[in-house]
Design an enzyme around this catalytic site. Structure first.
Site, short mmCIF file in Angstrom:
data_model
loop_
_atom_site.label_atom_id
_atom_site.label_comp_id
_atom_site.label_asym_id
_atom_site.label_seq_id
_atom_site.Cartn_x
_atom_site.Cartn_y
_atom_site.Cartn_z
N THR A 60 -2.75 -13.79 -0.14
CA THR A 60 -2.69 -13.75 -1.60
C THR A 60 -2.27 -12.38 -2.08
O THR A 60 -2.53 -11.37 -1.42
CB THR A 60 -4.05 -14.11 -2.25
OG1 THR A 60 -5.05 -13.17 -1.82
CG2 THR A 60 -4.47 -15.52 -1.89
N ASN A 96 -3.06 -10.05 -5.19
CA ASN A 96 -4.00 -9.89 -6.29
C ASN A 96 -3.45 -8.89 -7.30
O ASN A 96 -2.86 -7.87 -6.92
CB ASN A 96 -5.35 -9.40 -5.79
CG ASN A 96 -6.08 -10.43 -4.94
OD1 ASN A 96 -5.45 -11.30 -4.35
ND2 ASN A 96 -7.39 -10.34 -4.88
N GLU A 131 -5.98 -14.27 -7.90
CA GLU A 131 -5.48 -14.32 -6.52
C GLU A 131 -4.30 -15.28 -6.48
O GLU A 131 -4.45 -16.47 -6.75
CB GLU A 131 -6.59 -14.78 -5.57
CG GLU A 131 -7.81 -13.86 -5.61
CD GLU A 131 -8.90 -14.31 -4.66
OE1 GLU A 131 -8.59 -14.52 -3.47
OE2 GLU A 131 -10.05 -14.46 -5.11
#
Length: 214
Positions: free
Chosen positions: A44, A46, A116
């Site tokens: 992910t 962020n 995320e």
């Protein structure tokens, strides 16, 4: 806990995003909890959650949309299935599909809200998360911490849930990816990715212009 039963294959109206979408968020890619790649196998990107202050009514949950990364720092090598970093100016940002969570992730009982974002491969590429595709390998990009990222949230998929196991969480995220892909493949949403001048409305072109301008 996640309710039993089949999932809807798409999310949002076929006619395109409806208010409050598209939602614009942006910021530098920051380090998260370190679980996405290591524990879940789901990388992910962020970004700081402060941007959510502009959207106080945006509920926690899972969403889909499109992202672009500053091409001066990161360039997607389309057609090669790989990515590279670059400091070369003048390149246009690639627009890629994404699925994201906004919230606290009840399975991990986070205390702070996070954004995320899992960046998926182009819709023209085979889906690594398709049911029956064999071993699921979520799309992975090289690290690009500090790179400016822009995000257009185009629709809402589901609330946050807790899960009985890590495997159940991963399977629901796999389905989220497929829901996001199928939702974005509809013509009214695909315009945000391909920017077809003949098919896209002025509103979509303006949103896309914001997305790719760094």
């Amino acid at each position: 806990m996640r309710p039993d039963g089949p999932r809807d294959p798409v999310a949002g109206p076929d006619s395109g995003p409806e208010p409050p979408y598209p939602v614009r968020l942006s910021g530098p890619v920051i380090k998260g909890f370190g679980r996405g790649s290591k524990e879940l196998g789901i990388p992910t990107a962020n970004i700081p959650a402060e941007g959510l202050e502009e959207y106080p009514d945006l509920q926690v949950g899972v969403y889909y949309g499109v992202v672009a990364l500053d091409p001066a720092k990161f360039q997607y090598q389309e057609g090669q299935g790989s990515t590279s970093t670059s400091s070369t100016g003048g390149a246009e940002a690639a627009v890629l599909p994404a699925v994201l969570s906004i919230g606290y992730n009840p399975f991990y009982k986070n205390k702070t809200k996070s954004i995320e974002i899992h960046i998926m491969p182009p819709l023209s590429s085979p889906s690594p998360t398709a049911d029956g595709a064999g071993e699921v390998k979520f799309h992975k990009l090289p690290d690009f911490y500090g790179t400016q990222l822009k995000l257009l949230i185009l629709g809402y998929i589901r609330p946050e849930y807790d899960y009985v196991s890590l495997e159940a969480l991963i399977e629901d995220i796999r389905v989220d990816c497929e829901v996001a892909r199928k939702s974005l493949q509809r013509p009214a949403y695909a315009c945000y990715i391909d920017g077809d001048e003949k098919e896209c409305s002025d509103v979509v072109r303006e949103q896309r212009r914001w997305l790719v301008t760094f």
